[in-house]
Design a protein around this motif. Structure first.
Motif, PDB file in Angstrom:
ATOM      1  N   ALA A   1      16.057  -6.977   9.677  1.00  0.00           N
ATOM      2  CA  ALA A   1      15.713  -8.363   9.357  1.00  0.00           C
ATOM      3  C   ALA A   1      16.534  -8.867   8.180  1.00  0.00           C
ATOM      4  CB  ALA A   1      14.217  -8.473   9.059  1.00  0.00           C
ATOM      5  N   VAL A   2      16.731  -8.010   7.187  1.00  0.00           N
ATOM      6  CA  VAL A   2      17.564  -8.382   6.043  1.00  0.00           C
ATOM      7  C   VAL A   2      18.994  -8.659   6.511  1.00  0.00           C
ATOM      8  CG1 VAL A   2      18.578  -7.576   3.876  1.00  0.00           C
ATOM      9  CG2 VAL A   2      16.164  -7.131   4.360  1.00  0.00           C
ATOM     10  N   LYS A   3      19.518  -7.775   7.308  1.00  0.00           N
ATOM     11  CA  LYS A   3      20.903  -7.938   7.772  1.00  0.00           C
ATOM     12  C   LYS A   3      21.070  -9.152   8.681  1.00  0.00           C
ATOM     13  CE  LYS A   3      22.910  -4.113   9.085  1.00  0.00           C
ATOM     14  NZ  LYS A   3      23.060  -2.806   9.781  1.00  0.00           N
ATOM     15  N   ALA A   4      19.992  -9.550   9.350  1.00  0.00           N
ATOM     16  CA  ALA A   4      20.038 -10.738  10.192  1.00  0.00           C
ATOM     17  C   ALA A   4      19.853 -12.018   9.382  1.00  0.00           C
ATOM     18  CB  ALA A   4      18.974 -10.651  11.284  1.00  0.00           C
ATOM     19  N   GLY A   5      19.560 -11.866   8.091  1.00  0.00           N
ATOM     20  CA  GLY A   5      19.342 -13.034   7.249  1.00  0.00           C
ATOM     21  C   GLY A   5      18.003 -13.705   7.469  1.00  0.00           C
ATOM     22  N   ASP A   6      17.064 -13.000   8.102  1.00  0.00           N
ATOM     23  CA  ASP A   6      15.750 -13.561   8.424  1.00  0.00           C
ATOM     24  C   ASP A   6      14.787 -13.263   7.279  1.00  0.00           C
ATOM     25  OD1 ASP A   6      13.308 -14.312   9.502  1.00  0.00           O
ATOM     26  OD2 ASP A   6      13.784 -13.548  11.504  1.00  0.00           O
ATOM     27  N   VAL A   7      14.725 -14.162   6.319  1.00  0.00           N
ATOM     28  CA  VAL A   7      13.915 -13.943   5.122  1.00  0.00           C
ATOM     29  C   VAL A   7      12.439 -13.799   5.459  1.00  0.00           C
ATOM     30  CG1 VAL A   7      13.162 -14.946   2.928  1.00  0.00           C
ATOM     31  CG2 VAL A   7      15.563 -15.094   3.611  1.00  0.00           C
ATOM     32  N   ALA A   8      11.921 -14.675   6.305  1.00  0.00           N
ATOM     33  CA  ALA A   8      10.493 -14.650   6.627  1.00  0.00           C
ATOM     34  C   ALA A   8      10.100 -13.326   7.284  1.00  0.00           C
ATOM     35  CB  ALA A   8      10.146 -15.817   7.544  1.00  0.00           C
ATOM     36  N   ARG A   9      10.911 -12.856   8.222  1.00  0.00           N
ATOM     37  CA  ARG A   9      10.585 -11.597   8.892  1.00  0.00           C
ATOM     38  C   ARG A   9      10.739 -10.419   7.938  1.00  0.00           C
ATOM     39  NH1 ARG A   9       9.413  -9.133  13.399  1.00  0.00           N
ATOM     40  NH2 ARG A   9      10.447  -7.194  14.039  1.00  0.00           N
TER      41      ARG A   9
ATOM     42  N   LEU B   1      15.767  -5.356  -3.055  1.00  0.00           N
ATOM     43  CA  LEU B   1      15.660  -6.293  -1.943  1.00  0.00           C
ATOM     44  C   LEU B   1      14.417  -7.168  -2.076  1.00  0.00           C
ATOM     45  CD1 LEU B   1      16.762  -3.845   0.889  1.00  0.00           C
ATOM     46  CD2 LEU B   1      18.049  -5.814   0.026  1.00  0.00           C
ATOM     47  N   GLU B   2      13.341  -6.592  -2.600  1.00  0.00           N
ATOM     48  CA  GLU B   2      12.121  -7.376  -2.848  1.00  0.00           C
ATOM     49  C   GLU B   2      12.424  -8.567  -3.754  1.00  0.00           C
ATOM     50  OE1 GLU B   2       7.933  -7.070  -5.356  1.00  0.00           O
ATOM     51  OE2 GLU B   2       9.527  -5.572  -5.588  1.00  0.00           O
ATOM     52  N   LYS B   3      13.126  -8.326  -4.837  1.00  0.00           N
ATOM     53  CA  LYS B   3      13.439  -9.409  -5.772  1.00  0.00           C
ATOM     54  C   LYS B   3      14.274 -10.489  -5.095  1.00  0.00           C
ATOM     55  CE  LYS B   3      15.407 -10.462 -10.296  1.00  0.00           C
ATOM     56  NZ  LYS B   3      16.045  -9.921 -11.518  1.00  0.00           N
ATOM     57  N   ALA B   4      15.263 -10.087  -4.303  1.00  0.00           N
ATOM     58  CA  ALA B   4      16.112 -11.065  -3.625  1.00  0.00           C
ATOM     59  C   ALA B   4      15.303 -11.927  -2.656  1.00  0.00           C
ATOM     60  CB  ALA B   4      17.241 -10.348  -2.882  1.00  0.00           C
ATOM     61  N   LEU B   5      14.366 -11.298  -1.949  1.00  0.00           N
ATOM     62  CA  LEU B   5      13.596 -12.022  -0.941  1.00  0.00           C
ATOM     63  C   LEU B   5      12.591 -12.987  -1.554  1.00  0.00           C
ATOM     64  CD1 LEU B   5      12.941  -9.057   1.506  1.00  0.00           C
ATOM     65  CD2 LEU B   5      14.341 -11.078   1.988  1.00  0.00           C
ATOM     66  N   TRP B   6      11.878 -12.539  -2.586  1.00  0.00           N
ATOM     67  CA  TRP B   6      10.801 -13.364  -3.127  1.00  0.00           C
ATOM     68  C   TRP B   6      11.238 -14.245  -4.296  1.00  0.00           C
ATOM     69  CZ3 TRP B   6       9.226  -9.214  -0.257  1.00  0.00           C
ATOM     70  CH2 TRP B   6       8.135  -9.416   0.605  1.00  0.00           C
ATOM     71  N   GLN B   7      12.166 -13.781  -5.077  1.00  0.00           N
ATOM     72  CA  GLN B   7      12.582 -14.611  -6.213  1.00  0.00           C
ATOM     73  C   GLN B   7      13.696 -15.570  -5.832  1.00  0.00           C
ATOM     74  OE1 GLN B   7      14.733 -13.208  -9.979  1.00  0.00           O
ATOM     75  NE2 GLN B   7      12.621 -13.400 -10.683  1.00  0.00           N
TER      76      GLN B   7
ATOM     77  N   GLY C   1      14.939 -15.871  -2.465  1.00  0.00           N
ATOM     78  CA  GLY C   1      14.736 -16.391  -1.120  1.00  0.00           C
ATOM     79  C   GLY C   1      16.021 -16.472  -0.318  1.00  0.00           C
ATOM     80  N   LYS C   2      17.033 -15.726  -0.730  1.00  0.00           N
ATOM     81  CA  LYS C   2      18.310 -15.756  -0.037  1.00  0.00           C
ATOM     82  C   LYS C   2      18.806 -14.338   0.202  1.00  0.00           C
ATOM     83  CE  LYS C   2      19.814 -20.181  -2.027  1.00  0.00           C
ATOM     84  NZ  LYS C   2      20.866 -20.867  -2.826  1.00  0.00           N
ATOM     85  N   ILE C   3      19.513 -14.187   1.311  1.00  0.00           N
ATOM     86  CA  ILE C   3      20.106 -12.893   1.654  1.00  0.00           C
ATOM     87  C   ILE C   3      21.608 -13.076   1.751  1.00  0.00           C
ATOM     88  CG2 ILE C   3      20.289 -11.083   3.391  1.00  0.00           C
ATOM     89  CD1 ILE C   3      17.399 -11.735   4.194  1.00  0.00           C
ATOM     90  N   GLY C   4      22.326 -12.378   0.882  1.00  0.00           N
ATOM     91  CA  GLY C   4      23.775 -12.463   0.883  1.00  0.00           C
ATOM     92  C   GLY C   4      24.403 -11.163   1.347  1.00  0.00           C
ATOM     93  N   ALA C   5      25.701 -11.074   1.171  1.00  0.00           N
ATOM     94  CA  ALA C   5      26.432  -9.884   1.603  1.00  0.00           C
ATOM     95  C   ALA C   5      25.948  -8.638   0.874  1.00  0.00           C
ATOM     96  CB  ALA C   5      27.927 -10.097   1.373  1.00  0.00           C
TER      97      ALA C   5
END
Length: 382
Positions: free
Chosen positions: A164-172, A224-230, A232-236
């Motif tokens: 899900a992270v690699k797909a850029g799907d933040v919600a999932r 990864l937790e911090k990136a997702l919740w703080q 809200g973006k998934i980068g390279a």
């Protein structure tokens, strides 16, 4: 969390500060009780003797400093032979363990950070296998199977999260984050015993060592937790870290089968899991961005209870009063935790909605269980 796991005949324990009593259980060193005195303070980790016999060990610790401390017995490569965490200023604690001959380090960690203040020690003598009852052998075999199953079940859950992270799907990714950690939380002491895996997959930002750069050195779930919740973006970088997480977890699964497990390591591991709850989950420090602390809490509690239930036939024969108390306290804490369930097995209230009085109630219940659980290792080897 700190790189924090984990052995058997309790010998006579001195009431003086920080005594490590050691016995080969077939003979006593120097004709005495083989004791090694250790004083853990804010600036010292004093060990009165640097050699003692292999065999069963009882470590009784007193923290004479002003900071909460941890005491470890470490292999030269930093794997953990035995530990006790969360020892408050002016308080005492103990570990019952089994140690083979070889070179070790006794480390005191004031403030529970860093490499600690270390003293070299040598354990001498033959590595005779500790005598165990059939019940104890069955407990060890069953726990090894449990740990392996938890590790293997973690991989597909973690892979779904990583995908899900690699797909850029933040919600999932957010939805799959907490479930991906359950197997790890249940068996954390075994995972931590390898030394190098925990800092890669489960360290928080404030747990990085001096000189480490969060931008380049911080990896694992909490990064990864911090990136997702703080953010809200998934980068390279996050996608790269998702692959890194899976690589590290696969290494963990491969190592689990070789973990050294004894009845006392199981008992100490159960206590360590409760220490984790008290130090990181009840405080809300573990999942400070996602606030999924109660899911981790549940995993830690389940892992501790599994160890206890497997050891109960041995412990109840030696100390029926202790097992009755543990039965009662496990039920009470489990029932309290269930009040915060909001859905399925691992759907709990966001921890930022848990009030201060509720947190205190949880803390009190954890402490009520941790105290008798600290006596389990001694009970299985009486």
């Amino acid at each position: 969390m700190s790189a924090s796991s984990r052995y058997l005949l309790p010998c006579a324990v001195s009431a003086t500060a920080a005594v490590v009593s050691l016995s080969s259980c077939a003979q006593k060193s120097d004709g005495g009780d083989g004791s090694v005195r250790v004083t853990a303070s804010d600036s010292k980790c004093e060990v009165s003797r640097t050699q003692f016999p292999a065999g069963h060990v009882t470590v009784s610790i007193e923290n004479t400093g002003s900071k909460v401390t941890e005491v470890y017995v470490l292999f030269p490569d930093d794997r953990i032979a035995a530990e006790r965490e969360n020892i408050g200023p002016g308080t005492k604690s103990s570990i019952t363990t089994e140690i083979k001959s070889g070179e070790y380090r006794i480390a005191c960690k004031p403030g529970m950070k860093g490499d600690g203040i270390r003293q070299k020690v040598t354990v001498t003598g033959r590595n005779a296998a500790a005598k165990r009852s059939p019940e104890a052998d069955r407990a060890v075999a069953a726990y090894r199977s449990y740990v392996l199953a938890q590790a293997e079940q973690t991989l597909p859950r973690a892979q779904a999260f990583a995908d899900a992270v690699k797909a850029g799907d933040v919600a999932r990714a957010k939805k799959l984050y907490a479930p991906s950690r359950i197997g790890w939380e249940r068996t954390e002491p075994v995972a931590e015993s390898f030394g190098d895996i925990d800092p890669k997959v489960d360290v928080r930002e404030d747990g990085l060592e001096a000189g480490q750069d969060p931008a380049t050195d911080w990896t694992g779930w909490h990064r990864l937790e911090k990136a997702l919740w703080q953010g809200g973006k998934i980068g390279a970088r996050e996608k790269e870290l998702a692959d890194r997480l899976m690589s590290d977890l696969n290494t963990w699964v491969k190592k689990v089968g070789a973990a050294e497990i004894t009845p006392t390591s199981m008992a100490n591991g159960a206590k360590s899991l409760l220490d984790e709850v008290a130090r990181n989950k009840v405080t809300g420090e573990e999942e400070r961005h996602s606030h999924t602390d109660l899911v981790d809490f549940k995993g830690n509690l389940e892992g501790a209870r599994q160890s206890y239930e497997l050891l109960k036939p041995v412990a109840s024969r030696n100390d029926i009063g202790l097992t009755r108390e543990l039965d009662s306290q496990f039920v009470a804490l489990s029932q309290l935790l269930e009040k915060f369930r909001t859905g399925g097995d691992y759907t709990y209230a966001s921890y930022d909605t848990v009030t201060a009085p509720q947190r205190k109630e949880l803390s009190d219940r954890v402490n009520a269980l941790a105290e008798p659980l600290s006596k389990l290792a001694a009970a299985v080897v009486k």
